[in-house]
Design a protein around this motif. Structure first.
Motif, PDB file in Angstrom:
ATOM      1  N   GLU A 185       0.812  -1.160   0.024  1.00 47.66           N
ATOM      2  CA  GLU A 185      -0.172   0.172  -0.211  1.00 47.66           C
ATOM      3  C   GLU A 185       0.801   1.300   0.015  1.00 47.66           C
ATOM      4  O   GLU A 185       0.251   2.359   0.052  1.00 47.66           O
ATOM      5  N   THR A 186       2.103   1.302   0.059  1.00 42.37           N
ATOM      6  CA  THR A 186       2.935   2.239  -0.249  1.00 42.37           C
ATOM      7  C   THR A 186       3.508   2.237  -1.703  1.00 42.37           C
ATOM      8  O   THR A 186       3.556   1.350  -2.378  1.00 42.37           O
ATOM      9  N   ARG A 187       3.828   3.523  -2.146  1.00 36.57           N
ATOM     10  CA  ARG A 187       4.042   3.695  -3.541  1.00 36.57           C
ATOM     11  C   ARG A 187       5.317   2.572  -4.020  1.00 36.57           C
ATOM     12  O   ARG A 187       5.096   2.126  -5.211  1.00 36.57           O
ATOM     13  N   LEU A 188       6.388   2.480  -3.129  1.00 37.84           N
ATOM     14  CA  LEU A 188       7.462   1.763  -3.880  1.00 37.84           C
ATOM     15  C   LEU A 188       7.690   0.484  -3.330  1.00 37.84           C
ATOM     16  O   LEU A 188       8.519  -0.494  -3.465  1.00 37.84           O
ATOM     17  N   GLY A 189       6.671   0.015  -2.270  1.00 38.21           N
ATOM     18  CA  GLY A 189       6.641  -1.217  -1.387  1.00 38.21           C
ATOM     19  C   GLY A 189       8.052  -1.460  -0.792  1.00 38.21           C
ATOM     20  O   GLY A 189       8.626  -2.865  -0.883  1.00 38.21           O
ATOM     21  N   ILE A 190       8.407  -0.688   0.172  1.00 41.20           N
ATOM     22  CA  ILE A 190       9.651  -0.962   1.065  1.00 41.20           C
ATOM     23  C   ILE A 190       9.292  -1.419   2.356  1.00 41.20           C
ATOM     24  O   ILE A 190       8.341  -0.912   2.968  1.00 41.20           O
ATOM     25  N   PRO A 191       9.843  -2.653   2.592  1.00 39.24           N
ATOM     26  CA  PRO A 191       9.406  -3.158   3.864  1.00 39.24           C
ATOM     27  C   PRO A 191       9.967  -2.638   5.285  1.00 39.24           C
ATOM     28  O   PRO A 191      10.739  -1.509   4.979  1.00 39.24           O
ATOM     29  N   LEU A 192       9.408  -2.922   6.143  1.00 42.79           N
ATOM     30  CA  LEU A 192       9.941  -2.394   7.511  1.00 42.79           C
ATOM     31  C   LEU A 192      11.018  -2.955   8.237  1.00 42.79           C
ATOM     32  O   LEU A 192      11.198  -4.257   8.328  1.00 42.79           O
ATOM     33  N   LEU A 193      12.038  -2.218   9.074  1.00 42.50           N
ATOM     34  CA  LEU A 193      12.699  -2.813  10.048  1.00 42.50           C
ATOM     35  C   LEU A 193      11.665  -3.004  11.222  1.00 42.50           C
ATOM     36  O   LEU A 193      10.855  -1.860  11.470  1.00 42.50           O
ATOM     37  N   MET A 194      11.894  -3.919  12.040  1.00 48.70           N
ATOM     38  CA  MET A 194      11.222  -3.990  13.225  1.00 48.70           C
ATOM     39  C   MET A 194      12.200  -4.345  14.385  1.00 48.70           C
ATOM     40  O   MET A 194      12.834  -5.434  14.184  1.00 48.70           O
ATOM     41  N   HIS A 195      12.385  -3.585  15.072  1.00 46.18           N
ATOM     42  CA  HIS A 195      13.587  -3.802  16.173  1.00 46.18           C
ATOM     43  C   HIS A 195      12.932  -3.880  17.403  1.00 46.18           C
ATOM     44  O   HIS A 195      11.793  -3.302  17.783  1.00 46.18           O
ATOM     45  N   ASP A 196      13.446  -4.580  18.360  1.00 42.44           N
ATOM     46  CA  ASP A 196      13.143  -5.141  19.782  1.00 42.44           C
ATOM     47  C   ASP A 196      14.470  -5.198  20.668  1.00 42.44           C
ATOM     48  O   ASP A 196      15.413  -5.184  20.123  1.00 42.44           O
ATOM     49  N   GLU A 197      14.436  -4.924  21.945  1.00 39.83           N
ATOM     50  CA  GLU A 197      15.459  -5.244  22.911  1.00 39.83           C
ATOM     51  C   GLU A 197      15.691  -6.704  22.941  1.00 39.83           C
ATOM     52  O   GLU A 197      14.648  -7.682  22.793  1.00 39.83           O
ATOM     53  N   ALA A 198      16.892  -7.069  23.046  1.00 42.02           N
ATOM     54  CA  ALA A 198      17.135  -8.494  23.326  1.00 42.02           C
ATOM     55  C   ALA A 198      18.420  -8.736  24.233  1.00 42.02           C
ATOM     56  O   ALA A 198      19.303  -9.315  23.702  1.00 42.02           O
ATOM     57  N   LEU A 199      18.536  -8.237  25.318  1.00 42.90           N
ATOM     58  CA  LEU A 199      19.668  -7.940  26.052  1.00 42.90           C
ATOM     59  C   LEU A 199      20.269  -9.124  26.608  1.00 42.90           C
ATOM     60  O   LEU A 199      21.365  -9.808  26.693  1.00 42.90           O
ATOM     61  N   HIS A 200      19.385 -10.190  27.109  1.00 38.28           N
ATOM     62  CA  HIS A 200      19.610 -11.510  27.776  1.00 38.28           C
ATOM     63  C   HIS A 200      18.464 -12.338  27.199  1.00 38.28           C
ATOM     64  O   HIS A 200      17.966 -13.102  27.993  1.00 38.28           O
ATOM     65  N   GLY A 201      18.279 -12.299  25.973  1.00 37.74           N
ATOM     66  CA  GLY A 201      16.921 -12.858  25.312  1.00 37.74           C
ATOM     67  C   GLY A 201      16.028 -11.969  24.842  1.00 37.74           C
ATOM     68  O   GLY A 201      16.286 -10.888  25.089  1.00 37.74           O
ATOM     69  N   TYR A 202      15.198 -12.470  23.914  1.00 32.22           N
ATOM     70  CA  TYR A 202      14.061 -11.574  23.209  1.00 32.22           C
ATOM     71  C   TYR A 202      13.324 -11.032  24.487  1.00 32.22           C
ATOM     72  O   TYR A 202      12.571 -11.764  25.219  1.00 32.22           O
ATOM     73  N   VAL A 203      13.209  -9.508  24.533  1.00 28.23           N
ATOM     74  CA  VAL A 203      12.406  -8.937  25.687  1.00 28.23           C
ATOM     75  C   VAL A 203      11.130  -8.869  25.091  1.00 28.23           C
ATOM     76  O   VAL A 203      10.599  -7.934  24.301  1.00 28.23           O
ATOM     77  N   ALA A 204      10.378  -9.958  25.367  1.00 31.71           N
ATOM     78  CA  ALA A 204       8.757 -10.077  24.732  1.00 31.71           C
ATOM     79  C   ALA A 204       8.242 -11.318  25.764  1.00 31.71           C
ATOM     80  O   ALA A 204       8.764 -11.990  26.402  1.00 31.71           O
ATOM     81  N   ARG A 205       6.798 -10.943  25.687  1.00 27.53           N
ATOM     82  CA  ARG A 205       6.099 -11.845  26.802  1.00 27.53           C
ATOM     83  C   ARG A 205       6.266 -13.256  26.178  1.00 27.53           C
ATOM     84  O   ARG A 205       6.298 -13.960  25.006  1.00 27.53           O
ATOM     85  N   ASP A 206       6.660 -13.937  27.116  1.00 27.80           N
ATOM     86  CA  ASP A 206       6.718 -15.571  26.964  1.00 27.80           C
ATOM     87  C   ASP A 206       8.081 -16.154  26.391  1.00 27.80           C
ATOM     88  O   ASP A 206       8.575 -17.396  26.467  1.00 27.80           O
TER      89      ASP A 206
END
Length: 801
Positions: free
Chosen positions: A144-165
């Motif tokens: 849906e954007t003119r040139l179709g450029i994908p996104l970077l998605m960044h997250d913290e991962a200091l001592h493992g992925y910082v995310a639920r579960d």
């Protein structure tokens, strides 16, 4: 101010300023009836240049920002990604989404207290929810954007992925104490796998800051005080996260080296304070982990530090980011700002008078992307049109971001599998590795009476004391693991299996909550602790052996990210009434084991004097309790080593081991030596290490030499030893540290077994920065010292002729 700043930055010719920047965009091309940049058979450089030539100024600027606090612009009120809102808010596309796993922008609900101690006012997304979110965002960006450029998605991962579960491994400083690069690589390979399963593709890790002040609350995020150790553990983390070649594999993510530089020795130990260090100190101590990483591996993101050096904040430091990082070291990747750091050039450093000036300074210094949101960089198009920022600087920044996206394979496959995201989160192999890592991170500091390991069959009653024996701290930058095993849970299972009685008393509380992100920290009323200590004494009186769990938690030492959110400390002592508890229990005369859970080295003078055994656990992650039981009852033999020196008192600071010869002369009424030295750690067995044997006693300045050390397990049980090799230049044109760690290897030996550990000393190990700030190997004598720590060393002499 605006005119003067522009003249100051761009008085030089544009040709001079463009040194080291990528070539500018060429004319767009078609291949097989479609744009060249959409053809995966083309080189990354060709694809970047083709796409860049098609982009408007506004589309380029959009690639240089993220979105975090204002995620409501791209979401529904329930937190689902909305292509309609995104299309309206970002008609020119968007570079990246900051922390897609969290729920920033969602209407806040009642605060939730979590096992991780995080400020979870809204519980973050599950694996499936995050995958659905990132897929929807990528579908918008691609279709849906003119040139179709994908996104970077960044997250913290200091001592493992910082995310639920997600799997929670031991904190960074604990991983450093393993001195085990193979283990570290495995850990971050799992973190990458879990991130990619949910659609994230950029980790804000590893932290390779050399940390030389334990008052600094962020020391727990680092790999310690030594540049070689930080580099080796950091390189292992990078290999785990992203591998050694590009393009990225489907289960790998890009890393972000943090934080360049001097961050770990702030003035007064206060986060973001000036780093009062000279260029030679930077080059000898703080630069090496960054330099080695960008030269040895395909790193594509570096994050500058918040602090200033010699009056110049890192986010405005062109010498640091362009002259050194890009031109000297040949770094080709992007530079991503730390959160709000560009704005802080104005608000904290008072370097500029308005937000537009900060954008000019940061862009000229070499900062490509503003995180977590586009505030100053939202002004980039207007600044280019006004002539304040040259077009080539924008093009160069965008080219580096596009290259990351091509090298990640995002143009071909930006999506993840929503159906498998949960199954790929904290599977059995990851949990088992978390337990192994926790066991290997433990450092045994004292056991002179042989109390450890405990024999469960000879114990009738064991008293377990301390609030964090149940309420397990796992350190900053953590989310909510599926299950955190407390020491109480681990010892309860042990008691059931071996037939002894486990008695528990809370004994002493530290803070009212463990909410890491909460601004206010309230210590528990001493009167409350006096009552708890009295109760604990009564419980301990009935016991055969006492295990006390003391230390810190996520509130008492942490990142101080604002003036209302403090995290640094002026003291290194145990906080609150913990020493009062220890004193009362010691006075009972019971065999007493101290198990420390903490993120920074503590001045534990009372414990060192009176405890029968001391175990430094740091923060051990979700398998804390099982690992503690393994260590305490001898199923695992502690083999970790200290990645930092432990001071007797804050008045000794700085206390790092690699000091200069004129330091540490002495004090009137105390010692200058640390309570426990760098590299120190005991075992349930004993080892004998031979003196180092050199293949040649003399070499040329461009030659290498092999060094061998024999290691024998002279005890009765299997165990691990870390063989450490240090070098000292006996005479040089500039002063040299008394010791410099150059090699190490952790080995496992059965009782009575022997092995030979070999190292190769290279010219880089012997080099130094001379009076002309040139890296050279000077002729002369070098002491080659090996041993189990930085104090108990045996010596050989190497001559460079």
């Amino acid at each position: 101010m605006t005119t003067a700043l522009t003249r100051r930055l761009f008085g030089a010719s544009l040709a001079a300023l463009s040194v080291g920047l990528p070539a500018l965009a060429q004319t767009p091309r078609e291949v097989g009836g479609k744009p060249l940049y959409k053809d995966p058979r083309q080189s990354t450089d060709a694809r970047v240049q083709d796409l860049l030539a098609r982009m408007t100024l506004e589309e380029k600027a959009a690639q240089l920002v993220g979105i975090w606090l204002t995620k409501a612009k791209i979401q529904t009120v329930e937190g689902e990604f909305s292509s309609e809102r995104a299309r309206e808010a970002f008609p020119n596309g968007l570079g990246q989404i900051s922390r897609p796993s969290d729920r920033k922008g969602v209407k806040r609900a009642k605060p939730v207290t979590t096992a991780a101690g995080a400020d979870q006012e809204v519980v973050n997304r599950t694996a499936a929810e995050t995958a659905r979110y990132t897929n929807a965002a990528q579908k918008w960006a691609m279709e849906e954007t003119r040139l179709g450029i994908p996104l970077l998605m960044h997250d913290e991962a200091l001592h493992g992925y910082v995310a639920r579960d997600a799997t929670c491994f031991p904190q960074a400083i604990a991983l450093a104490s393993t001195f085990d690069t193979a283990l570290t690589e495995k850990i971050f390979a799992i973190a990458a796998r879990e991130m990619r399963a949910r659609g994230s593709n950029l980790a804000l890790a590893p932290v390779v800051d050399v940390a030389r002040d334990p008052r600094w609350g962020r020391i727990e995020e680092t790999y310690g005080e030594d540049p070689h150790l930080c580099a080796e553990i950091g390189l292992a983390a990078i290999r785990g996260f992203q591998g050694t070649t590009l393009p990225l594999a489907k289960d790998k993510v890009f890393v972000t080296l943090k934080h360049m530089t001097g961050h770990g020795q702030p003035e007064s130990g206060v986060n973001t304070a000036p780093a009062q260090v000279a260029e030679r100190t930077l080059r000898e101590n703080f630069f090496p982990p960054f330099e080695r990483a960008v030269k040895e591996l395909p790193v594509r993101a570096v994050m500058p530090s918040y602090n200033e050096i010699d009056g110049v904040p890192s986010h405005a430091n062109r010498w640091l980011l362009t002259k050194v990082l890009r031109e000297e070291w040949g770094y080709k990747g992007s530079i991503q700002s730390d959160y709000f750091a560009i704005k802080e050039l104005n608000t904290r450093h008072k370097l500029t008078g308005q937000l537009a000036d900060t954008a000019v300074l940061a862009m000229h210094a070499g900062v490509d992307v503003e995180l977590p949101d586009g505030e100053a960089y939202a002004l980039l198009p207007d600044l280019v049109r006004a002539g304040r920022i040259p077009q080539f600087e924008i093009d160069a920044a965008v080219a580096r971001i596009l290259a990351m996206k091509f090298d990640a394979g995002l143009f071909e496959n930006p999506y993840c599998d929503e159906k498998t995201a949960d199954a790929k989160t904290a599977p059995a192999d990851a949990v088992a590795l978390a337990r192994e890592a926790a066991r290997k991170a433990v450092v045994l500091l004292k056991n002179d009476k042989g109390v450890l390991p405990l024999n469960g069959k000879s114990i009738k009653r064991l008293a377990l004391l301390g609030t964090h024996a149940k309420d397990t701290p796992i350190g900053g930058y953590s989310d909510i693991p599926r299950h955190v095993v407390s020491i109480h849970e681990g010892l309860a299972a042990e008691a059931k299996a071996q037939g002894f009685q486990l008695d528990y008393a809370e004994a002493v509380r530290i803070t009212e909550t463990r909410l890491w992100a909460a601004d206010k920290v309230t210590l528990v009323d001493p009167a409350v602790n006096a009552r708890l200590i009295a109760e604990a004494v009564e419980v301990a009186k009935k016991a055969d052996v006492v295990v006390m769990v003391l230390g810190d938690n996520e509130q008492t030492s942490r990142e101080a990210w604002s003036d209302t959110h403090m995290g640094d400390r002026q003291s290194l002592d145990l906080i609150g009434q913990q020493n009062d508890l220890a004193q009362a229990i010691f006075d009972l005369g019971k065999p007493t084991v101290m198990f420390l859970l903490n993120g920074r080295p503590l001045s534990i003078n009372l414990l060192a004097e009176r405890a029968d055994a001391i175990v430094e656990g740091w923060y051990l992650g979700e398998q804390t309790g099982h690992a503690a039981a393994d260590i305490l009852f001898g199923r695992a033999n502690p083999g970790g080593k200290l990645p930092v020196s432990i001071a007797r008192d804050a008045g000794q600071l700085p206390i790092f081991y690699n000091y200069k010869p004129s330091a540490r002369r002495g004090y009137l009424f105390d010692k200058v030596t640390p309570l426990y030295p760098f590299g120190f750690g005991l075992s349930y067995t004993t080892f004998d290490l031979s003196a180092p044997r050199l293949a040649k006693a003399s070499i040329g300045p461009n030659e290498s030499v092999r060094v061998e050390v024999d290691v024998t397990n002279t005890g009765k049980v299997a165990g691990d030893e870390v063989v450490q090799l240090y070098i000292h230049d006996e005479a040089a044109s500039v002063t040299r540290p008394v010791l410099e760690l150059k090699h190490f290897k952790r080995v496992t030996l059965a009782a009575g077994a022997r092995t030979t550990v070999a190292f190769e000393i290279k010219p880089s190990d012997l080099s130094m920065w001379n009076l002309d700030m040139k890296r050279v190997v000077e002729p002369g004598a070098f002491s080659i010292l090996t041993g189990p720590n930085s104090v108990d060393l045996k010596k050989a002499t190497l001559t460079v002729a």
